[in-house]
Design a protein around this motif. Structure first.
Motif, PDB file in Angstrom:
ATOM      1  N   GLU A 132      10.739  10.075 -27.685  1.00  0.00           N
ATOM      2  CA  GLU A 132      10.302   8.814 -28.288  1.00  0.00           C
ATOM      3  C   GLU A 132      11.318   8.393 -29.356  1.00  0.00           C
ATOM      4  O   GLU A 132      12.107   9.203 -29.833  1.00  0.00           O
ATOM      5  N   ARG A 133      11.282   7.121 -29.727  1.00  0.00           N
ATOM      6  CA  ARG A 133      12.232   6.608 -30.709  1.00  0.00           C
ATOM      7  C   ARG A 133      11.963   7.177 -32.093  1.00  0.00           C
ATOM      8  O   ARG A 133      10.854   7.582 -32.394  1.00  0.00           O
ATOM      9  N   GLY A 134      13.006   7.199 -32.916  1.00  0.00           N
ATOM     10  CA  GLY A 134      12.863   7.624 -34.302  1.00  0.00           C
ATOM     11  C   GLY A 134      13.029   9.123 -34.459  1.00  0.00           C
ATOM     12  O   GLY A 134      13.240   9.832 -33.486  1.00  0.00           O
ATOM     13  N   ALA A 135      12.910   9.581 -35.701  1.00  0.00           N
ATOM     14  CA  ALA A 135      13.095  11.008 -35.995  1.00  0.00           C
ATOM     15  C   ALA A 135      12.090  11.827 -35.193  1.00  0.00           C
ATOM     16  O   ALA A 135      11.002  11.359 -34.864  1.00  0.00           O
ATOM     17  N   PHE A 136      12.468  13.042 -34.852  1.00  0.00           N
ATOM     18  CA  PHE A 136      11.576  13.908 -34.086  1.00  0.00           C
ATOM     19  C   PHE A 136      10.244  14.096 -34.819  1.00  0.00           C
ATOM     20  O   PHE A 136      10.206  14.382 -36.006  1.00  0.00           O
ATOM     21  N   ARG A 137       9.148  13.921 -34.065  1.00  0.00           N
ATOM     22  CA  ARG A 137       7.826  14.212 -34.602  1.00  0.00           C
ATOM     23  C   ARG A 137       7.586  15.713 -34.374  1.00  0.00           C
ATOM     24  O   ARG A 137       7.443  16.161 -33.239  1.00  0.00           O
ATOM     25  N   VAL A 138       7.579  16.448 -35.438  1.00  0.00           N
ATOM     26  CA  VAL A 138       7.505  17.903 -35.302  1.00  0.00           C
ATOM     27  C   VAL A 138       6.064  18.342 -35.053  1.00  0.00           C
ATOM     28  O   VAL A 138       5.138  17.911 -35.740  1.00  0.00           O
ATOM     29  N   THR A 195      15.492  15.990 -40.432  1.00  0.00           N
ATOM     30  CA  THR A 195      16.491  15.223 -41.184  1.00  0.00           C
ATOM     31  C   THR A 195      16.628  15.720 -42.625  1.00  0.00           C
ATOM     32  O   THR A 195      17.707  15.691 -43.206  1.00  0.00           O
ATOM     33  N   GLN A 196      15.506  16.169 -43.211  1.00  0.00           N
ATOM     34  CA  GLN A 196      15.548  16.662 -44.595  1.00  0.00           C
ATOM     35  C   GLN A 196      16.422  17.910 -44.683  1.00  0.00           C
ATOM     36  O   GLN A 196      17.220  18.070 -45.614  1.00  0.00           O
ATOM     37  N   LEU A 224      10.371  17.387 -41.542  1.00  0.00           N
ATOM     38  CA  LEU A 224      11.367  16.496 -40.948  1.00  0.00           C
ATOM     39  C   LEU A 224      12.690  17.230 -40.847  1.00  0.00           C
ATOM     40  O   LEU A 224      13.216  17.716 -41.850  1.00  0.00           O
TER      41      LEU A 224
END
Lengths: 141, 382
Positions: B110-116, B136-137, B134
């Motif tokens: 799905e779009r956007g940062a990975f939903r963990v 990204t963090q 996240l």
């Protein structure tokens, strides 16, 4: 409005001096957060629950600049009202580095090595109208 | 005695966003292209290892490719899913069990940062609800600490990303094909300090398939076989700093990339100085910088000079991420590690077109890194 912790067993609450709840390996003394049953250092299978130190130094940090996906995020994920928040690892002397939200979100005011202290901060409001709180570290003034 | 292993066929479905084509179908297209490249048929495949993170069980694709009864094993191993499929295929041939088989990786996120999925990652729900889960963090925090310790500049991060999009613009299979200036990259929204939007890759879609053969039969399928000299996968050790970690130890350990790299060089019997080009995990610009040193290609801190001097450009002393890396290709997790190997095969064959590394490269290296602290390395040679 009551205050409820985001989860039981993560930090002591309510408390005048809240602390994170972790584990200590009975065999080798390694500290872990959150509570866990086995030790990643010595493979020991016996740990005891301990409260961790409330103060430490900032080891690294970032700023969460966009709304996390909700779920899982319970805080304000609305792009129109979302406010950036700091995230960092705080090194608790002699114990472990813990990851946490930071109360400070200005890159100019965060420095690796600065003194930090654990605080409890509001996160969201649950379906009962209670305020959900989680832990964060704040710079020591 | 173990058998040498060659890659005799490569196939890829374009990375990016392909509306209306499932991740699985992108994997199937990659398989058909790899078969065509090798001049082989699906019926020739004696075994397959395949996987995706979010696009289904790979073995179900036999209903589209042909029910031939081959041994098909699904692989799901975090960000090293593709690398693990390749490792397994490599050792299946090396051990003499089979002569010819295929490694497949595909995905569609799905779009956007990975939903963990915190539960799936062995973490409490509080971790995600508090805004900590996240990936990204982690990348922001790792490079921020690294910049503090080793003097890497913000400008170097922008240079890495700019190179990625420039290389991607020369790659017809890449997602992001528009070159971006260092200024545009530095000025894009700050997602996770010190990393801006264009310094991060995006979860995406794509598929890659690689056909492996015992080396003494490689001439049946390819007049330019590329030899797989090493494939290693390592997980984290105590004290390493990894993605999705509510706490880390006080003591420091170098991490799985260093371990996987050392194991691969030992297996291949060569050192970093023998490598002509590398594809290194660049989930974000800082990761490429750090992974240059973690894989043994320079000392910590030396990257600042190397990147500022253009040494990692396609025409430089040590080209890195010649196909645009994750930054330009996006990251379909199951396919990402195999995409790197695909690019290295093209480069070693001399088929990389306008982004061909000059001077006839002979040895190429790949490295993937990701959740939950896992690295995979391969070394290829002509």
């Amino acid at each position: 409005m009551a205050q409820v912790p985001v989860a039981e067993g993560v930090f002591t609450w309510p408390s005048d001096a809240p602390a994170l709840i972790g584990s200590r390996c009975v065999a080798c003394g390694n500290h872990m957060f959150p509570v866990q049953s086995g030790c990643p250092k010595c493979s020991g299978d016996s740990t005891e629950t301990v409260t961790l130190g409330r103060r430490g130094t900032l080891w690294t940090w970032t700023i969460q600049g966009f709304p996390p996906k909700a779920p899982p995020y319970a805080g304000d994920a609305d792009p129109k009202t979302f406010r950036a928040f700091g995230v960092g690892y705080v090194e608790l002397p002699g114990e472990v580095k813990v990851e946490a939200r930071l109360t400070e979100s200005d890159p100019e005011k965060l420095k690796i090595g600065m003194e930090m202290e654990l605080v409890i901060v509001p996160l969201s409001t649950d379906e009962n109208g209670d305020e959900v709180v989680t832990f964060a570290f704040a710079p020591v003034a | 005695m173990s058998v040498d292993v060659a890659i005799v066929g490569i196939g890829m479905h374009e990375f990016g966003r392909t509306e209306g084509v499932s991740g699985m179908d992108q994997g199937v297209i990659a398989v058909r292209r790899a078969l065509a490249d090798a001049g082989a048929s699906w019926d020739d495949m004696q075994f397959a290892f395949g996987g995706s993170m979010a696009a289904g069980a790979a073995d179900t694709m036999v209903s589209l490719l042909g029910l031939t009864g081959l041994q098909f094993i699904n692989v799901m191993n975090g960000c090293a899913t593709g690398g693990s499929a390749l490792f397994s295929a490599y050792n299946t041939i090396r051990s003499g069990v089979f002569d010819l088989g295929i490694a497949i990786g595909f995905d569609k996120h799905e779009r956007g940062a990975f939903r963990v999925n915190t539960k799936g990652a062995g973490l409490g729900d509080w971790y995600g609800s508090s805004g900590l889960a996240l990936t990204t963090q982690f990348f922001g925090m790792k490079i921020n600490r690294y910049m503090h310790e080793y003097g890497i500049s913000h400008s170097t991060l922008a240079k890495v990303a700019s190179k990625a999009f420039r290389n991607g613009s020369e790659n017809p299979m890449a997602w992001r094909r528009k070159p971006l200036s260092e200024q545009e990259i530095a000025d894009s929204p700050m997602l996770s300090y010190p990393l801006t939007q264009y310094m991060f890759c995006n979860p995406g879609e794509g598929g890659v398939a690689l056909i492996l053969c015992r080396a003494d039969k490689a001439h049946l399928y390819s007049d330019r076989p590329i030899y797989l000299r090493a494939a290693a996968v390592r997980s984290r050790r105590f004290g390493s700093f990894e993605v999705l970690a509510p706490s880390i130890a006080l003591e420091h350990n170098a991490g799985p990339t260093v371990d996987a790299s050392k194991a691969a060089f030992e297996m291949a019997g060569i050192g970093p100085e023998d490598v002509d080009l590398a594809q290194l995990q660049d989930t974000e610009a800082g990761a490429e910088v750090m992974h240059m040193a973690e894989n043994g290609f320079c000392e910590h801190g030396e990257q600042e000079m190397m990147i500022q001097a253009g040494e990692t450009e396609i025409g430089g002393r040590f080209p890195v991420n010649t196909d645009g890396g994750c930054l330009a290709n996006g990251e379909p997790i199951g396919a990402s590690g195999l995409r790197q190997v695909y690019e290295n095969v093209l480069q070693l064959r001399g088929d990389a077109g306008s982004r061909q590394v000059p001077n006839d490269p002979k040895v190429a290296y790949t490295h993937v890194y990701g959740a939950p602290g896992i690295s995979g390395v391969t070394i290829l040679s002509r």
